[in-house]
Design an enzyme around this catalytic site. Sequence first.
Site, PDB file in Angstrom:
ATOM      1  N   PRO A 133       0.822  -1.183   0.000  1.00  0.00           N
ATOM      2  CA  PRO A 133       0.000   0.000   0.000  1.00  0.00           C
ATOM      3  C   PRO A 133       0.864   1.243   0.000  1.00  0.00           C
ATOM      4  CG  PRO A 133      -0.025  -1.129   2.129  1.00  0.00           C
ATOM      5  CD  PRO A 133       1.017  -1.737   1.320  1.00  0.00           C
ATOM      6  N   GLU A 134       0.474   2.195  -0.787  1.00  0.00           N
ATOM      7  CA  GLU A 134       1.117   3.495  -0.751  1.00  0.00           C
ATOM      8  C   GLU A 134       0.224   4.415   0.075  1.00  0.00           C
ATOM      9  OE1 GLU A 134       2.686   4.736  -4.596  1.00  0.00           O
ATOM     10  OE2 GLU A 134       2.438   2.702  -5.344  1.00  0.00           O
TER      11      GLU A 134
ATOM     12  N   HIS B  61      -1.024 -17.140   7.365  1.00  0.00           N
ATOM     13  CA  HIS B  61      -0.245 -15.912   7.512  1.00  0.00           C
ATOM     14  C   HIS B  61      -0.902 -14.922   8.470  1.00  0.00           C
ATOM     15  CE1 HIS B  61       2.444 -17.357   4.477  1.00  0.00           C
ATOM     16  NE2 HIS B  61       1.495 -17.403   3.568  1.00  0.00           N
TER      17      HIS B  61
ATOM     18  N   ARG C 277      21.683  16.474  -7.599  1.00  0.00           N
ATOM     19  CA  ARG C 277      21.449  15.029  -7.450  1.00  0.00           C
ATOM     20  C   ARG C 277      21.442  14.378  -8.827  1.00  0.00           C
ATOM     21  NH1 ARG C 277      19.030  12.970  -2.854  1.00  0.00           N
ATOM     22  NH2 ARG C 277      19.547  11.020  -3.914  1.00  0.00           N
TER      23      ARG C 277
END
Length: 306
Positions: free
Chosen positions: A2-3, A117, A179
């Site tokens: 999940p984000e 699980h 960067r």
Amino acid sequence: MPELPEVETVRAGLEPVLTGRAFVRVEQRRPDLRFPLPERFAERLTGRRVLRLDRRAKYILVHLDQDEVLAVHLGMTGRLIVSVGGNGAGGGPDGHAVGSSVTLGQYAYQHGKDAKHDHLVFTMSGGAVVTYNDARRFGYMTLIPAQDLAQDAFFAGLGVEPLGPELTGAYLAVRAASRSVDLKAFLMDQRIVAGLGNIYVCEALFRAGLDPFKPAARLAARGGKPTPAAGRLAAEIKAVLTEAIRAGGSTLRDYKRADGTTGLFQNEFGAYGREDAPCLKPGCHGTVRRKTQGGRSTFYCPACQR
DNA sequence: ACTGTACCCTGTAGGC
DNA sequence: TGCCTACAGGGTACAG
């Protein structure tokens, strides 16, 4: 897995189940998830009351009485199964759940099949049972004194919340200066922006029309002003996350919650999962491609992402 | 300090 | 059917 939008959706779903309730029983079935669980975890949690639920980056923060916080990270495959008026997701003696349950996460939960699980089972006052299930065990939990949260190793280095006022084109421009990492990796770095992952980075770069393979420094300020690209990117990150939260996040594959509801944002993807499909940008005749970048798939349109 | 790669773990999908 | 490889939303631990 999940984000930020999916974690926020799980947090919101958990909020009415946990708020004001106490942990009556905590069953811990293994010593560790990704990391060892805290010492005497079950014992310390039992009897504690939940004050409120919060979110930071991809962490769900369960604020407890006695000024302590239970931080939960779902990793890739973490799910929370909420059962009310029945057994936990672990099910009855025959392995089948009794009563109704709702899966909070991006995948469906199949009671007979996935129970192996089930790593933690929380029984709350009032009767709700919340089961933490995580096949890959990349998730983790920790107990932190509330006042130490900011200095905690998991939180100290986190970058800005993408939906907060700190994420601006100017911020990205400063952090991107000199960067050389590519833009994709730059945005995936939780120390820069906290909460983005593979899907929403792909989507934000697609929307902003930016090439994921270009160095991050292209966002850096020129002549003291952030580039238009940096401003566009900040705005598209906020937009895609906001829309995704409104849609209840994204669900993948054949996910269905037990109550039939799912996130819907996967239907709005412009790039993610659309390999070899035509670009949806108006006026663009390109084709979405998939390329592996840093060990993960990047979906992008080579024609309009420059 | 920064950058790229290997790795953690399990399940699933696809090629042969 | 089995075996093999690649891949999956996460992040860390190195080596260079």
